[in-house]
Design a protein around this motif. Structure first.
Motif, PDB file in Angstrom:
ATOM      1  N   ARG A  74       2.354  14.128  -9.611  1.00 39.68           N
ATOM      2  CA  ARG A  74       2.132  13.275  -8.451  1.00 39.68           C
ATOM      3  C   ARG A  74       3.474  12.748  -7.960  1.00 39.68           C
ATOM      4  O   ARG A  74       4.335  12.377  -8.757  1.00 39.68           O
ATOM      5  N   GLU A  75       3.642  12.708  -6.645  1.00 38.13           N
ATOM      6  CA  GLU A  75       4.907  12.232  -6.109  1.00 38.13           C
ATOM      7  C   GLU A  75       4.683  11.190  -5.010  1.00 38.13           C
ATOM      8  O   GLU A  75       3.695  11.218  -4.286  1.00 38.13           O
ATOM      9  N   PHE A  76       5.624  10.299  -4.943  1.00 43.70           N
ATOM     10  CA  PHE A  76       5.602   9.224  -3.952  1.00 43.70           C
ATOM     11  C   PHE A  76       5.846   9.799  -2.561  1.00 43.70           C
ATOM     12  O   PHE A  76       6.667  10.711  -2.391  1.00 43.70           O
ATOM     13  N   VAL A  77       5.135   9.248  -1.573  1.00 42.06           N
ATOM     14  CA  VAL A  77       5.331   9.669  -0.193  1.00 42.06           C
ATOM     15  C   VAL A  77       5.876   8.507   0.645  1.00 42.06           C
ATOM     16  O   VAL A  77       6.916   8.628   1.284  1.00 42.06           O
ATOM     17  N   ALA A  78       5.156   7.390   0.640  1.00 38.66           N
ATOM     18  CA  ALA A  78       5.563   6.254   1.463  1.00 38.66           C
ATOM     19  C   ALA A  78       4.844   5.008   0.995  1.00 38.66           C
ATOM     20  O   ALA A  78       3.798   5.084   0.356  1.00 38.66           O
ATOM     21  N   THR A  79       5.410   3.842   1.336  1.00 38.38           N
ATOM     22  CA  THR A  79       4.767   2.589   1.009  1.00 38.38           C
ATOM     23  C   THR A  79       5.051   1.562   2.095  1.00 38.38           C
ATOM     24  O   THR A  79       6.046   1.664   2.807  1.00 38.38           O
ATOM     25  N   ILE A  80       4.146   0.591   2.214  1.00 37.44           N
ATOM     26  CA  ILE A  80       4.295  -0.459   3.209  1.00 37.44           C
ATOM     27  C   ILE A  80       3.785  -1.754   2.609  1.00 37.44           C
ATOM     28  O   ILE A  80       2.802  -1.760   1.854  1.00 37.44           O
ATOM     29  N   THR A  81       4.467  -2.852   2.930  1.00 41.25           N
ATOM     30  CA  THR A  81       3.992  -4.159   2.480  1.00 41.25           C
ATOM     31  C   THR A  81       3.097  -4.752   3.546  1.00 41.25           C
ATOM     32  O   THR A  81       3.386  -4.662   4.749  1.00 41.25           O
ATOM     33  N   TRP A  82       1.993  -5.357   3.115  1.00 40.92           N
ATOM     34  CA  TRP A  82       1.092  -5.978   4.084  1.00 40.92           C
ATOM     35  C   TRP A  82       1.803  -7.107   4.820  1.00 40.92           C
ATOM     36  O   TRP A  82       1.669  -7.262   6.025  1.00 40.92           O
ATOM     37  N   SER A  83       2.555  -7.896   4.059  1.00 42.72           N
ATOM     38  CA  SER A  83       3.281  -8.998   4.684  1.00 42.72           C
ATOM     39  C   SER A  83       4.660  -8.523   5.080  1.00 42.72           C
ATOM     40  O   SER A  83       5.435  -8.076   4.251  1.00 42.72           O
ATOM     41  N   GLY A  84       4.970  -8.536   6.341  1.00 40.66           N
ATOM     42  CA  GLY A  84       6.281  -8.119   6.795  1.00 40.66           C
ATOM     43  C   GLY A  84       6.343  -6.678   7.245  1.00 40.66           C
ATOM     44  O   GLY A  84       7.208  -6.297   8.011  1.00 40.66           O
ATOM     45  N   GLY A  85       5.417  -5.858   6.744  1.00 39.04           N
ATOM     46  CA  GLY A  85       5.368  -4.470   7.203  1.00 39.04           C
ATOM     47  C   GLY A  85       6.586  -3.643   6.856  1.00 39.04           C
ATOM     48  O   GLY A  85       6.930  -2.695   7.552  1.00 39.04           O
ATOM     49  N   MET A  86       7.253  -3.991   5.755  1.00 37.34           N
ATOM     50  CA  MET A  86       8.418  -3.190   5.351  1.00 37.34           C
ATOM     51  C   MET A  86       7.945  -1.838   4.839  1.00 37.34           C
ATOM     52  O   MET A  86       6.952  -1.750   4.127  1.00 37.34           O
ATOM     53  N   THR A  87       8.674  -0.806   5.214  1.00 33.09           N
ATOM     54  CA  THR A  87       8.284   0.542   4.841  1.00 33.09           C
ATOM     55  C   THR A  87       9.391   1.264   4.091  1.00 33.09           C
ATOM     56  O   THR A  87      10.579   0.997   4.305  1.00 33.09           O
ATOM     57  N   TYR A  88       8.980   2.163   3.218  1.00 30.80           N
ATOM     58  CA  TYR A  88       9.912   2.992   2.462  1.00 30.80           C
ATOM     59  C   TYR A  88       9.319   4.387   2.378  1.00 30.80           C
ATOM     60  O   TYR A  88       8.105   4.542   2.240  1.00 30.80           O
ATOM     61  N   TYR A  89      10.185   5.383   2.443  1.00 28.25           N
ATOM     62  CA  TYR A  89       9.730   6.759   2.462  1.00 28.25           C
ATOM     63  C   TYR A  89      10.470   7.604   1.435  1.00 28.25           C
ATOM     64  O   TYR A  89      11.649   7.388   1.149  1.00 28.25           O
ATOM     65  N   MET A 109       0.849  -1.184   0.000  1.00 29.25           N
ATOM     66  CA  MET A 109       0.000   0.000   0.000  1.00 29.25           C
ATOM     67  C   MET A 109       0.884   1.234   0.000  1.00 29.25           C
ATOM     68  O   MET A 109       1.874   1.302   0.733  1.00 29.25           O
ATOM     69  N   GLY A 110       0.508   2.182  -0.810  1.00 29.38           N
ATOM     70  CA  GLY A 110       1.328   3.382  -0.901  1.00 29.38           C
ATOM     71  C   GLY A 110       0.517   4.645  -0.717  1.00 29.38           C
ATOM     72  O   GLY A 110      -0.701   4.654  -0.899  1.00 29.38           O
ATOM     73  N   TRP A 111       1.218   5.690  -0.345  1.00 29.13           N
ATOM     74  CA  TRP A 111       0.641   7.034  -0.309  1.00 29.13           C
ATOM     75  C   TRP A 111       1.409   7.909  -1.294  1.00 29.13           C
ATOM     76  O   TRP A 111       2.638   7.908  -1.321  1.00 29.13           O
ATOM     77  N   PHE A 112       0.656   8.624  -2.096  1.00 26.37           N
ATOM     78  CA  PHE A 112       1.201   9.597  -3.031  1.00 26.37           C
ATOM     79  C   PHE A 112       0.513  10.927  -2.778  1.00 26.37           C
ATOM     80  O   PHE A 112      -0.529  10.989  -2.124  1.00 26.37           O
ATOM     81  N   ARG A 113       1.076  11.983  -3.319  1.00 25.02           N
ATOM     82  CA  ARG A 113       0.431  13.288  -3.201  1.00 25.02           C
ATOM     83  C   ARG A 113       0.646  14.084  -4.473  1.00 25.02           C
ATOM     84  O   ARG A 113       1.604  13.876  -5.208  1.00 25.02           O
ATOM     85  N   GLN A 114      -0.286  15.000  -4.705  1.00 23.47           N
ATOM     86  CA  GLN A 114      -0.181  15.864  -5.875  1.00 23.47           C
ATOM     87  C   GLN A 114      -0.652  17.258  -5.502  1.00 23.47           C
ATOM     88  O   GLN A 114      -1.804  17.444  -5.101  1.00 23.47           O
TER      89      GLN A 114
END
Length: 122
Positions: free
Chosen positions: A45-60, A34-39
């Protein structure tokens, strides 16, 4: 039918906080990220953050590191974006997205929400 419904946007003063929510329904999202973007107006539109449902890995995105936190509640099929120390430059429509490829590019996401407006006043 897959639905992503964002909520939690609004008007806040600089330095304040908001928590966005994204409720997902219509299919199993276990293999998705799941990701969040903003415009912002006039900008791409630009990337903000993302997380994987399995494992909960996050990137910003660099702009979000240290101020924003993405998290998920598997039981509720809901993803959150806690935004602290908000700045006027954070003003934008924030979109939730779900995808298998995911990542920092919008092309990695298959489903999108309708967006929620965040306005940060100076």
């Amino acid at each position: 039918q897959v639905q992503l419904v964002e909520s939690g946007g609004g008007l806040v003063q600089a330095g304040g906080s908001l928590r966005l929510s994204c409720a997902a329904s219509g299919r199993s999202f276990g293999s998705y990220a799941m990701g969040w973007f903003r415009q912002a107006p006039g900008k791409e539109r630009e990337f903000v953050a993302t997380i994987t449902w399995s494992g909960g890995m996050t990137y910003y995105a660099d702009a979000a590191k240290g101020r924003f936190t993405i998290s998920g509640d598997n039981a509720k099929n809901t993803v959150y974006l806690q935004m602290n120390t908000l700045k006027p430059v954070d003003s934008a429509v924030y979109y939730c997205a779900a995808g298998i490829r995911a990542g920092r590019s919008g092309s990695g996401y298959d489903y999108w929400g309708q967006g929620t407006q965040v306005t940060v006043s100076s």
